[in-house]
Design an enzyme around this catalytic site. Sequence first.
Site, PDB file in Angstrom:
ATOM      1  N   HIS A  97       0.738  -1.194  -0.003  1.00  0.00           N
ATOM      2  CA  HIS A  97      -0.003  -0.085   0.190  1.00  0.00           C
ATOM      3  C   HIS A  97       0.775   1.167   0.033  1.00  0.00           C
ATOM      4  O   HIS A  97       1.953   1.397   0.738  1.00  0.00           O
ATOM      5  CB  HIS A  97      -0.997  -0.067   1.238  1.00  0.00           C
ATOM      6  CG  HIS A  97      -1.765  -1.077   1.414  1.00  0.00           C
ATOM      7  ND1 HIS A  97      -2.472  -1.694   0.417  1.00  0.00           N
ATOM      8  CD2 HIS A  97      -1.773  -2.014   2.350  1.00  0.00           C
ATOM      9  CE1 HIS A  97      -3.257  -2.731   0.805  1.00  0.00           C
ATOM     10  NE2 HIS A  97      -2.728  -3.146   2.164  1.00  0.00           N
ATOM     11  N   GLU A 115      -1.715  -0.324   8.267  1.00  0.00           N
ATOM     12  CA  GLU A 115      -2.899  -1.175   8.728  1.00  0.00           C
ATOM     13  C   GLU A 115      -1.999  -2.070   9.581  1.00  0.00           C
ATOM     14  O   GLU A 115      -0.922  -2.148   9.809  1.00  0.00           O
ATOM     15  CB  GLU A 115      -3.497  -2.013   7.806  1.00  0.00           C
ATOM     16  CG  GLU A 115      -2.416  -2.826   7.145  1.00  0.00           C
ATOM     17  CD  GLU A 115      -3.161  -3.621   5.712  1.00  0.00           C
ATOM     18  OE1 GLU A 115      -4.215  -3.142   5.241  1.00  0.00           O
ATOM     19  OE2 GLU A 115      -2.665  -4.540   5.044  1.00  0.00           O
ATOM     20  N   HIS A 172       3.105  -7.584   1.771  1.00  0.00           N
ATOM     21  CA  HIS A 172       2.395  -8.535   2.692  1.00  0.00           C
ATOM     22  C   HIS A 172       1.197  -9.265   1.993  1.00  0.00           C
ATOM     23  O   HIS A 172       0.897  -8.628   0.967  1.00  0.00           O
ATOM     24  CB  HIS A 172       1.771  -7.921   3.972  1.00  0.00           C
ATOM     25  CG  HIS A 172       0.458  -6.727   3.454  1.00  0.00           C
ATOM     26  ND1 HIS A 172       0.980  -5.537   2.970  1.00  0.00           N
ATOM     27  CD2 HIS A 172      -0.535  -6.989   3.471  1.00  0.00           C
ATOM     28  CE1 HIS A 172      -0.148  -4.844   2.736  1.00  0.00           C
ATOM     29  NE2 HIS A 172      -1.282  -5.587   2.751  1.00  0.00           N
ATOM     30  N   ARG A 192      -1.196  -4.793  -6.418  1.00  0.00           N
ATOM     31  CA  ARG A 192      -0.977  -6.235  -6.355  1.00  0.00           C
ATOM     32  C   ARG A 192       0.344  -6.474  -6.841  1.00  0.00           C
ATOM     33  O   ARG A 192       0.530  -5.934  -8.170  1.00  0.00           O
ATOM     34  CB  ARG A 192      -1.957  -7.051  -7.120  1.00  0.00           C
ATOM     35  CG  ARG A 192      -3.348  -7.058  -6.351  1.00  0.00           C
ATOM     36  CD  ARG A 192      -4.132  -7.987  -6.981  1.00  0.00           C
ATOM     37  NE  ARG A 192      -5.793  -7.879  -6.760  1.00  0.00           N
ATOM     38  CZ  ARG A 192      -6.420  -7.216  -7.538  1.00  0.00           C
ATOM     39  NH1 ARG A 192      -6.082  -6.887  -8.731  1.00  0.00           N
ATOM     40  NH2 ARG A 192      -7.693  -7.068  -7.101  1.00  0.00           N
TER      41      ARG A 192
END
Length: 315
Positions: A97, A115, A172, A192
């Site tokens: 991200h 996150e 991740h 991705r």
Amino acid sequence: MNQPLFLTPVFQERIWGGTALRDQFGYDIPSDKTGECWAISGHPNGQSTVRSGEFAGKTVGELWDQHPELFGHYDSPVFPLLTKILDANADLSVQVHPDDSYANINENGELGKTECWYIIDCDEGADMIFGHNALSKEEFTSMIEKGEWSDLLRRVKIKPGDFFYVPSGTIHALCTGTLVLETQQSSDTTYRVYDYDRTDADGNTRELHIDKSIDVTTIPHTAESVEPKVDSRDGVTITTFVEAEYFTVHKWEVNGHASFVQDKPFQLASVLSGAGTLRVQGEDHVLEKGMHLIIPADVETFEVEGQVELIVSHV
């Protein structure tokens, strides 16, 4: 107002989703490929709504815009946090991200996405992808181009109760057989890197975002160690997992009766297990597994009674 805001979540179907959100939490999911419960969300791609009371039917985003007093007039153009429960019935794509500045420029003003994950449940011996082994951008790019995924990607073993902090720029992926509560910035931007060459029912692969992934990945990988702090007092054990730039996340394990003072602009709470009662200004509210709520700024004090485990977060 002076009362909690109980919310109705939104569910998102994913190719890697399953039925754990129904099986473990009793949710009415849209299909057997349900991957995400957007439990507390003001993001336009899936907004939670208030279940009852003065603001019944209002979305979190509407409340943020129309009633800033509920959130202590916290300074942010959008509701800043997003709580999800993820059912990884199959491997998620390997992803990364962006941070706020990159997302703002490249994703139409979207927030970046830092996150964190609390592992609710997972298969015996489960693992996840967390980080990479490249030492330079050139090596990172080369290993992607050559498809050297087993050498590039780091895998770590996981078990229920583990907690991982995942800053923007971290490679991740959750893997098969994992159920996670995620606290994140309110963003839906994912790049991705690798999707195991999967195809959909029509034989199409999902879009990859290699160039953007290379732009935003932290190289070399750096992992911030999570050192939980545990505080026990009358009726409750509070574990603080992370106190970071965008959010702080706790686990409250109430056993009996506990009193709390609202010293934050607002708090988000999700009931992971057990049952209890939330008492605000003499009014009792049932707490059951799978419930999600916002404790707004004007709730100055409250009590929780019962045997109940919650994940609580705040800005």
